[in-house]
Design an enzyme around this catalytic site. Structure first.
Site, PDB file in Angstrom:
ATOM      1  N   ARG A 170      -8.133  15.974  22.440  1.00  0.00           N
ATOM      2  CA  ARG A 170      -7.877  14.395  21.965  1.00  0.00           C
ATOM      3  C   ARG A 170      -8.313  13.568  22.760  1.00  0.00           C
ATOM      4  NH1 ARG A 170      -1.248  14.109  21.080  1.00  0.00           N
ATOM      5  NH2 ARG A 170      -0.827  14.744  22.881  1.00  0.00           N
ATOM      6  N   ARG A 174     -14.192   6.956  27.465  1.00  0.00           N
ATOM      7  CA  ARG A 174     -14.132   5.598  27.619  1.00  0.00           C
ATOM      8  C   ARG A 174     -15.333   5.571  28.693  1.00  0.00           C
ATOM      9  NH1 ARG A 174      -8.974   2.801  27.055  1.00  0.00           N
ATOM     10  NH2 ARG A 174      -8.289   3.942  25.221  1.00  0.00           N
ATOM     11  N   ARG A 247       7.752  24.658  26.668  1.00  0.00           N
ATOM     12  CA  ARG A 247       7.380  24.035  27.338  1.00  0.00           C
ATOM     13  C   ARG A 247       9.215  23.532  27.501  1.00  0.00           C
ATOM     14  NH1 ARG A 247       6.325  26.921  31.939  1.00  0.00           N
ATOM     15  NH2 ARG A 247       5.369  25.050  33.352  1.00  0.00           N
ATOM     16  N   ARG A 278       4.670  14.068  37.052  1.00  0.00           N
ATOM     17  CA  ARG A 278       4.884  12.133  36.971  1.00  0.00           C
ATOM     18  C   ARG A 278       6.052  11.981  37.289  1.00  0.00           C
ATOM     19  NH1 ARG A 278       3.288  11.676  30.155  1.00  0.00           N
ATOM     20  NH2 ARG A 278       5.501  13.008  29.278  1.00  0.00           N
ATOM     21  N   GLU A 300       9.201  13.557  36.588  1.00  0.00           N
ATOM     22  CA  GLU A 300       9.473  15.464  35.544  1.00  0.00           C
ATOM     23  C   GLU A 300       8.753  16.052  36.172  1.00  0.00           C
ATOM     24  OE1 GLU A 300       7.918  13.167  31.898  1.00  0.00           O
ATOM     25  OE2 GLU A 300       6.980  15.025  31.031  1.00  0.00           O
ATOM     26  N   TYR A 348       3.252  20.374  17.903  1.00  0.00           N
ATOM     27  CA  TYR A 348       3.199  19.417  18.919  1.00  0.00           C
ATOM     28  C   TYR A 348       2.877  17.751  18.496  1.00  0.00           C
ATOM     29  CZ  TYR A 348       3.644  15.678  22.747  1.00  0.00           C
ATOM     30  OH  TYR A 348       3.859  14.776  23.969  1.00  0.00           O
ATOM     31  N   ASP A 350       3.119  13.722  17.559  1.00  0.00           N
ATOM     32  CA  ASP A 350       3.797  11.768  18.037  1.00  0.00           C
ATOM     33  C   ASP A 350       4.750  11.611  16.807  1.00  0.00           C
ATOM     34  OD1 ASP A 350       2.123  12.150  20.337  1.00  0.00           O
ATOM     35  OD2 ASP A 350       0.553  11.267  19.067  1.00  0.00           O
TER      36      ASP A 350
HETATM   37  N1  UDP Z   1      -4.169  15.917  31.294  1.00  0.00           N
HETATM   38  C1  UDP Z   1      -4.543  16.134  32.608  1.00  0.00           C
HETATM   39  N2  UDP Z   1      -4.252  15.560  33.686  1.00  0.00           N
HETATM   40  C2  UDP Z   1      -3.144  13.839  33.484  1.00  0.00           C
HETATM   41  C3  UDP Z   1      -2.940  13.705  31.617  1.00  0.00           C
HETATM   42  C4  UDP Z   1      -3.162  14.608  30.731  1.00  0.00           C
HETATM   43  O1  UDP Z   1      -5.262  17.122  32.186  1.00  0.00           O
HETATM   44  O2  UDP Z   1      -2.968  12.738  33.960  1.00  0.00           O
HETATM   45  C5  UDP Z   1      -3.698  17.076  30.105  1.00  0.00           C
HETATM   46  C6  UDP Z   1      -3.248  17.811  29.933  1.00  0.00           C
HETATM   47  O3  UDP Z   1      -3.396  19.176  30.352  1.00  0.00           O
HETATM   48  C7  UDP Z   1      -2.312  17.540  29.215  1.00  0.00           C
HETATM   49  C8  UDP Z   1      -2.817  16.665  27.870  1.00  0.00           C
HETATM   50  O4  UDP Z   1      -4.080  15.983  28.613  1.00  0.00           O
HETATM   51  O5  UDP Z   1      -1.038  18.833  28.788  1.00  0.00           O
HETATM   52  C9  UDP Z   1      -1.879  15.695  27.126  1.00  0.00           C
HETATM   53  O6  UDP Z   1      -1.756  14.146  27.749  1.00  0.00           O
HETATM   54  P1  UDP Z   1      -1.194  13.565  27.206  1.00  0.00           P
HETATM   55  O7  UDP Z   1      -0.908  12.614  28.095  1.00  0.00           O
HETATM   56  O8  UDP Z   1      -1.542  13.087  26.450  1.00  0.00           O
HETATM   57  O9  UDP Z   1       0.472  14.064  27.013  1.00  0.00           O
HETATM   58  P2  UDP Z   1       2.079  14.308  26.723  1.00  0.00           P
HETATM   59  O10 UDP Z   1       2.133  13.000  27.086  1.00  0.00           O
HETATM   60  O11 UDP Z   1       2.386  13.952  25.632  1.00  0.00           O
HETATM   61  O12 UDP Z   1       2.611  14.916  27.536  1.00  0.00           O
END
Ligand code: UDP
Length: 363
Positions: A170, A174, A247, A278, A300, A348, A350
């Site tokens: 997903r 862009r 996780r 992050r 986190e 998972y 949203d």
């Molecule tokens: N992801 C990544 N780099 C980033 C952010 C996301 O590779 O900087 C990948 C990573 O594998 C992650 C997936 O995209 O598990 C989904 O990220 P998303 O931000 O949609 O997940 P959430 O915020 O729900 O943890």
């Protein structure tokens, strides 16, 4: 005494209770935590709304869900535009022209496209069998190495070659200068916080906190005609087929004596040296509201999950899915109990998907 006993005061439980209340049904909502809201729980610190269990940005393309949440909260116009930090280099996310300009010093969408296409060709992947191959065949080697590999391996605790391609499917790419992380038409943060929104949904419904359903199952089950269970489905069945994998996360929250720490709500650390994935700076979700001299940040850290720890991300690989199906068959045989939400259905989801699920289940 009650028509429904709803186990879990998170988003699914609150929406379900709210709908049933509107249908004239009596509900009792219980939760083993000492607060409502589940993982969208937020709390004021220095006048800043702090997302206690990780950042939650509401976004949806479902008009009925958007109309529904707006009954309980006024939303601001926040759009998520996180920044990635790779060994001190900053890049815009999601992957867009701002990212590509910084990465390759190019100017046009055509140049970006050619760069990606060349790297994809060089990789020679015809069928993406794992996350690494999927990512490289979508955005090429450079973006994969700098912005995906480290983050994903920290997040999921395994090499990208051993992760399912579906995690990254997903990911938006862009060819415009648009840093908005989501494509949905409606997005925002409740101005008074998520806890207030959930409080509104639960208004007029009895809620009892600090009650562990599984520890007092017999006695509590007698209180209602039907039970709606939103906790982990494998725990409900005493892990009889083994435990599903998740996780987990560890949050480290700090109040800093400065007004602005990183200038954005979300900064992702995409190299493998930094141990956290992050840093969230909460005040930027509400455009700097709260104490102007202070700020609250949360680091986190991804964590292996063990039974008893908080479960955040279901591990959706084939083995776990097969195990979930076994639990789901058991669940279908339960006469008076139904299952919902992220933990009850091991998906998972949203926030808008959880709300849609609860609205549909409650009728
Ligand atoms: N992801 C990544 N780099 C980033 C952010 C996301 O590779 O900087 C990948 C990573 O594998 C992650 C997936 O995209 O598990 C989904 O990220 P998303 O931000 O949609 O997940 P959430 O915020 O729900 O943890």
């Amino acid at each position: 005494m009650y028509d429904y006993l709803i186990v879990g005061a998170g988003l699914y439980g609150a929406v379900f209770a709210n709908r049933k209340k509107d249908q004239g049904r009596r509900c009792l909502v219980i939760d083993r935590r000492d607060h409502i809201g589940g993982n969208i729980y937020s709390q004021q610190v220095e006048g800043i709304e702090v997302h206690r269990y990780g950042p939650h940005i509401f976004h949806t393309d479902r008009r009925e869900v958007w109309n529904y949440v707006n009954r309980f909260a006024e939303f601001n116009h926040f759009t998520y535009a996180p920044v990635a930090c790779y060994r001190g280099e900053l890049y815009n996310l999601p992957f867009n022209m701002n990212t590509f300009v910084r990465m390759w010093d190019i100017r046009t969408p055509k140049e970006a496209r050619e760069m990606i296409d060349r790297q994809v060709r060089e990789a020679g992947i015809t069928h993406a069998a794992n996350l690494e191959e999927q990512a490289v065949s979508l955005v090429g080697r450079d973006v994969y190495e700098k912005l995906i590999k480290g983050y994903t391996e920290k997040q999921w605790g395994r090499p990208c070659r051993e992760l399912p391609a579906s995690i990254i499917k997903r990911l938006p790419v862009r060819m415009t200068f648009d840093n908005n992380y989501f494509n949905h038409p409606w997005q925002g943060i409740p101005k008074k916080g998520y806890t207030e929104m959930v409080k509104g949904m639960l208004e007029g419904t009895e809620v009892r906190l600090g009650i562990d359903f599984l520890a007092r199952r017999e006695e509590l089950s007698r209180l209602a005609e039907r039970i709606v269970y939103t906790g982990p489905i494998d725990e409900y069945f005493g892990y009889r087929f083994g435990s599903l994998e998740y996780r987990s996360l560890r949050f480290e929250t700090e109040v800093l004596e400065i007004s602005n720490y990183q200038g954005t709500a979300g900064m992702n650390f995409t190299d493998s040296e930094v141990p956290y994935t992050r840093i969230i700076e909460h005040k930027h979700f509400t455009f700097g509201e709260g104490n102007p001299e202070k700020t609250v940040i949360t680091r986190e850290y991804p964590l292996a999950w063990r039974p008893g720890a908080e479960a955040y991300y279901p591990l959706g690989d084939a083995g776990n899915q097969a195990l979930y199906e076994k639990y789901r068959s058991l669940a279908e045989k339960e006469k008076n109990t139904s299952f919902g939400g992220r933990l009850g259905t091991y998906r998972y989801l949203d926030m808008d998907q959880v709300i849609a699920q609860a609205m549909e289940d409650a009728g």
